[in-house]
Design a protein around this motif. Structure first.
Motif, PDB file in Angstrom:
ATOM      1  N   SER A 130       0.841  -1.192   0.000  1.00  0.00           N
ATOM      2  CA  SER A 130       0.000   0.000   0.000  1.00  0.00           C
ATOM      3  C   SER A 130       0.880   1.248   0.000  1.00  0.00           C
ATOM      4  CB  SER A 130      -0.884   0.012   1.250  1.00  0.00           C
ATOM      5  OG  SER A 130      -1.493   1.278   1.413  1.00  0.00           O
ATOM      6  N   PRO A 131       0.488   2.262  -0.756  1.00  0.00           N
ATOM      7  CA  PRO A 131       1.269   3.498  -0.783  1.00  0.00           C
ATOM      8  C   PRO A 131       1.006   4.397   0.432  1.00  0.00           C
ATOM      9  CG  PRO A 131      -0.567   3.662  -2.289  1.00  0.00           C
ATOM     10  CD  PRO A 131      -0.576   2.250  -1.752  1.00  0.00           C
ATOM     11  N   SER A 132       0.326   3.886   1.433  1.00  0.00           N
ATOM     12  CA  SER A 132      -0.007   4.687   2.613  1.00  0.00           C
ATOM     13  C   SER A 132       1.213   4.936   3.498  1.00  0.00           C
ATOM     14  CB  SER A 132      -1.071   3.969   3.448  1.00  0.00           C
ATOM     15  OG  SER A 132      -0.511   2.820   4.055  1.00  0.00           O
TER      16      SER A 132
ATOM     17  N   GLY B 159     -10.227  11.487  -8.077  1.00  0.00           N
ATOM     18  CA  GLY B 159      -9.938  12.380  -9.190  1.00  0.00           C
ATOM     19  C   GLY B 159      -9.847  11.604 -10.483  1.00  0.00           C
ATOM     20  N   HIS B 160      -8.874  11.991 -11.298  1.00  0.00           N
ATOM     21  CA  HIS B 160      -8.666  11.354 -12.602  1.00  0.00           C
ATOM     22  C   HIS B 160      -7.353  10.590 -12.640  1.00  0.00           C
ATOM     23  CE1 HIS B 160     -12.016  13.584 -14.282  1.00  0.00           C
ATOM     24  NE2 HIS B 160     -11.544  14.650 -13.678  1.00  0.00           N
ATOM     25  N   TYR B 161      -6.834  10.230 -11.472  1.00  0.00           N
ATOM     26  CA  TYR B 161      -5.474   9.702 -11.456  1.00  0.00           C
ATOM     27  C   TYR B 161      -5.238   8.512 -10.551  1.00  0.00           C
ATOM     28  CZ  TYR B 161      -5.133  12.199  -7.029  1.00  0.00           C
ATOM     29  OH  TYR B 161      -5.354  12.636  -5.748  1.00  0.00           O
ATOM     30  N   ALA B 162      -6.222   8.087  -9.747  1.00  0.00           N
ATOM     31  CA  ALA B 162      -5.923   7.048  -8.763  1.00  0.00           C
ATOM     32  C   ALA B 162      -7.181   6.332  -8.290  1.00  0.00           C
ATOM     33  CB  ALA B 162      -5.216   7.679  -7.555  1.00  0.00           C
ATOM     34  N   LEU B 163      -6.932   5.272  -7.515  1.00  0.00           N
ATOM     35  CA  LEU B 163      -7.981   4.533  -6.823  1.00  0.00           C
ATOM     36  C   LEU B 163      -7.660   4.494  -5.340  1.00  0.00           C
ATOM     37  CD1 LEU B 163      -8.270   1.288  -9.014  1.00  0.00           C
ATOM     38  CD2 LEU B 163      -9.760   3.296  -9.083  1.00  0.00           C
ATOM     39  N   ARG B 164      -8.694   4.463  -4.527  1.00  0.00           N
ATOM     40  CA  ARG B 164      -8.550   4.140  -3.114  1.00  0.00           C
ATOM     41  C   ARG B 164      -9.129   2.737  -2.973  1.00  0.00           C
ATOM     42  NH1 ARG B 164      -8.501   7.988  -0.114  1.00  0.00           N
ATOM     43  NH2 ARG B 164      -9.736   9.203  -0.353  1.00  0.00           N
ATOM     44  N   LEU B 165      -8.330   1.836  -2.456  1.00  0.00           N
ATOM     45  CA  LEU B 165      -8.781   0.474  -2.227  1.00  0.00           C
ATOM     46  C   LEU B 165      -9.116   0.323  -0.747  1.00  0.00           C
ATOM     47  CD1 LEU B 165      -6.095  -1.478  -4.311  1.00  0.00           C
ATOM     48  CD2 LEU B 165      -8.320  -0.599  -5.055  1.00  0.00           C
ATOM     49  N   VAL B 166     -10.270  -0.241  -0.471  1.00  0.00           N
ATOM     50  CA  VAL B 166     -10.682  -0.482   0.904  1.00  0.00           C
ATOM     51  C   VAL B 166     -10.608  -1.985   1.146  1.00  0.00           C
ATOM     52  CG1 VAL B 166     -12.538  -0.227   2.599  1.00  0.00           C
ATOM     53  CG2 VAL B 166     -12.204   1.529   0.835  1.00  0.00           C
ATOM     54  N   PHE B 167      -9.838  -2.352   2.166  1.00  0.00           N
ATOM     55  CA  PHE B 167      -9.612  -3.765   2.477  1.00  0.00           C
ATOM     56  C   PHE B 167     -10.458  -4.186   3.677  1.00  0.00           C
ATOM     57  CE2 PHE B 167      -5.907  -2.262   0.232  1.00  0.00           C
ATOM     58  CZ  PHE B 167      -5.592  -3.307  -0.622  1.00  0.00           C
TER      59      PHE B 167
ATOM     60  N   THR C 145      -2.097   5.353  -7.537  1.00  0.00           N
ATOM     61  CA  THR C 145      -2.132   6.076  -8.809  1.00  0.00           C
ATOM     62  C   THR C 145      -2.001   5.073  -9.941  1.00  0.00           C
ATOM     63  OG1 THR C 145       0.259   6.409  -8.904  1.00  0.00           O
ATOM     64  CG2 THR C 145      -1.053   8.128  -7.771  1.00  0.00           C
ATOM     65  N   TRP C 146      -2.364   5.516 -11.139  1.00  0.00           N
ATOM     66  CA  TRP C 146      -2.233   4.620 -12.302  1.00  0.00           C
ATOM     67  C   TRP C 146      -0.786   4.183 -12.456  1.00  0.00           C
ATOM     68  CZ3 TRP C 146      -6.849   3.928 -11.759  1.00  0.00           C
ATOM     69  CH2 TRP C 146      -7.867   4.838 -11.988  1.00  0.00           C
ATOM     70  N   ASP C 147       0.151   5.114 -12.294  1.00  0.00           N
ATOM     71  CA  ASP C 147       1.568   4.763 -12.440  1.00  0.00           C
ATOM     72  C   ASP C 147       2.015   3.779 -11.368  1.00  0.00           C
ATOM     73  OD1 ASP C 147       1.810   6.323 -14.707  1.00  0.00           O
ATOM     74  OD2 ASP C 147       2.775   7.995 -13.682  1.00  0.00           O
ATOM     75  N   TYR C 148       1.528   3.952 -10.130  1.00  0.00           N
ATOM     76  CA  TYR C 148       1.922   3.027  -9.066  1.00  0.00           C
ATOM     77  C   TYR C 148       1.351   1.638  -9.325  1.00  0.00           C
ATOM     78  CZ  TYR C 148       3.097   1.202  -4.480  1.00  0.00           C
ATOM     79  OH  TYR C 148       3.610   0.432  -3.458  1.00  0.00           O
ATOM     80  N   LEU C 149       0.122   1.554  -9.794  1.00  0.00           N
ATOM     81  CA  LEU C 149      -0.442   0.251 -10.144  1.00  0.00           C
ATOM     82  C   LEU C 149       0.377  -0.413 -11.252  1.00  0.00           C
ATOM     83  CD1 LEU C 149      -4.243   1.093  -9.999  1.00  0.00           C
ATOM     84  CD2 LEU C 149      -3.034  -0.548  -8.534  1.00  0.00           C
ATOM     85  N   TYR C 150       0.812   0.386 -12.209  1.00  0.00           N
ATOM     86  CA  TYR C 150       1.650  -0.152 -13.292  1.00  0.00           C
ATOM     87  C   TYR C 150       2.966  -0.683 -12.718  1.00  0.00           C
ATOM     88  CZ  TYR C 150       3.526  -0.584 -18.021  1.00  0.00           C
ATOM     89  OH  TYR C 150       4.025  -1.082 -19.192  1.00  0.00           O
ATOM     90  N   GLU C 151       3.595   0.097 -11.847  1.00  0.00           N
ATOM     91  CA  GLU C 151       4.853  -0.340 -11.213  1.00  0.00           C
ATOM     92  C   GLU C 151       4.658  -1.635 -10.433  1.00  0.00           C
ATOM     93  OE1 GLU C 151       6.687   2.611  -8.705  1.00  0.00           O
ATOM     94  OE2 GLU C 151       6.223   4.183 -10.153  1.00  0.00           O
ATOM     95  N   LEU C 152       3.566  -1.704  -9.663  1.00  0.00           N
ATOM     96  CA  LEU C 152       3.305  -2.917  -8.882  1.00  0.00           C
ATOM     97  C   LEU C 152       3.186  -4.138  -9.787  1.00  0.00           C
ATOM     98  CD1 LEU C 152       0.738  -1.668  -6.203  1.00  0.00           C
ATOM     99  CD2 LEU C 152       3.129  -2.322  -5.831  1.00  0.00           C
ATOM    100  N   GLY C 153       2.568  -3.956 -10.943  1.00  0.00           N
ATOM    101  CA  GLY C 153       2.444  -5.069 -11.880  1.00  0.00           C
ATOM    102  C   GLY C 153       3.761  -5.421 -12.542  1.00  0.00           C
ATOM    103  N   ALA C 154       4.459  -4.423 -13.035  1.00  0.00           N
ATOM    104  CA  ALA C 154       5.713  -4.655 -13.751  1.00  0.00           C
ATOM    105  C   ALA C 154       6.792  -5.242 -12.841  1.00  0.00           C
ATOM    106  CB  ALA C 154       6.203  -3.348 -14.380  1.00  0.00           C
TER     107      ALA C 154
END
Length: 146
Positions: free
Chosen positions: A65-67, A96-104, A114-123
């Motif tokens: 998590s980026p928290s 906004g237009h740039y991210a998601l908040r995930l609730v666990f 953010t979209w970029d962080y999700l991409y990094e996590l996948g890559a």
């Protein structure tokens, strides 16, 4: 209080949803084209405009998590997350237009993916996952099978 996932975004529940329509996405370095929540396999599938698609395990998303709670406020302040083998995502909220908040389901709901962080996590998933398992082992934590 967050609404449960199926009531919040019923079209994402195991189906294909165009993110551009659903989240009103604007350009980013790695804008997603599709997001699918797969509760049964406990994965968030994110497809990007460059053709990359990643099936991100809920546990991995939670422990990375980026928290501030997880990452700390600077290098070396990370907190090793234990006992997250069976965590699930209960809600997804656009930010906004740039991210998601995930609730666990363990109550964690801070940190913006953010979209970029999700991409990094996948890559970088395989390397990050090995690092996480190594850190658990070094801490003497016997990870339970999910």
């Amino acid at each position: 209080m967050h609404a449960p996932y199926p009531d919040t975004y019923p079209h994402c529940h195991g189906t294909r949803t165009r993110v551009a329509t659903f989240f009103n996405v604007v350009a980013d370095d790695h804008p997603p084209t599709e997001i699918r929540l797969q509760k049964k396999s406990r994965r968030l599938v994110v497809a990007f405009d460059d053709g990359a698609e990643f099936a991100l395990p809920f546990e991995s998303l939670r422990v990375y998590s980026p928290s501030a709670e997880v990452k700390g406020h600077g290098p070396g302040q990370e907190t090793l997350q234990k006992g997250k083998e069976n965590v699930t995502i209960t809600s997804i909220e656009p930010v906004g237009h740039y991210a998601l908040r995930l609730v666990f389901d363990d109550g964690h709901d801070t940190g913006l993916y953010t979209w970029d962080y999700l991409y990094e996590l996948g890559a970088d998933h395989d390397e990050r996952w090995r690092n996480y398992l190594d850190r658990l082992q070094a801490a003497g934590y016997p990870r339970q099978p999910a």
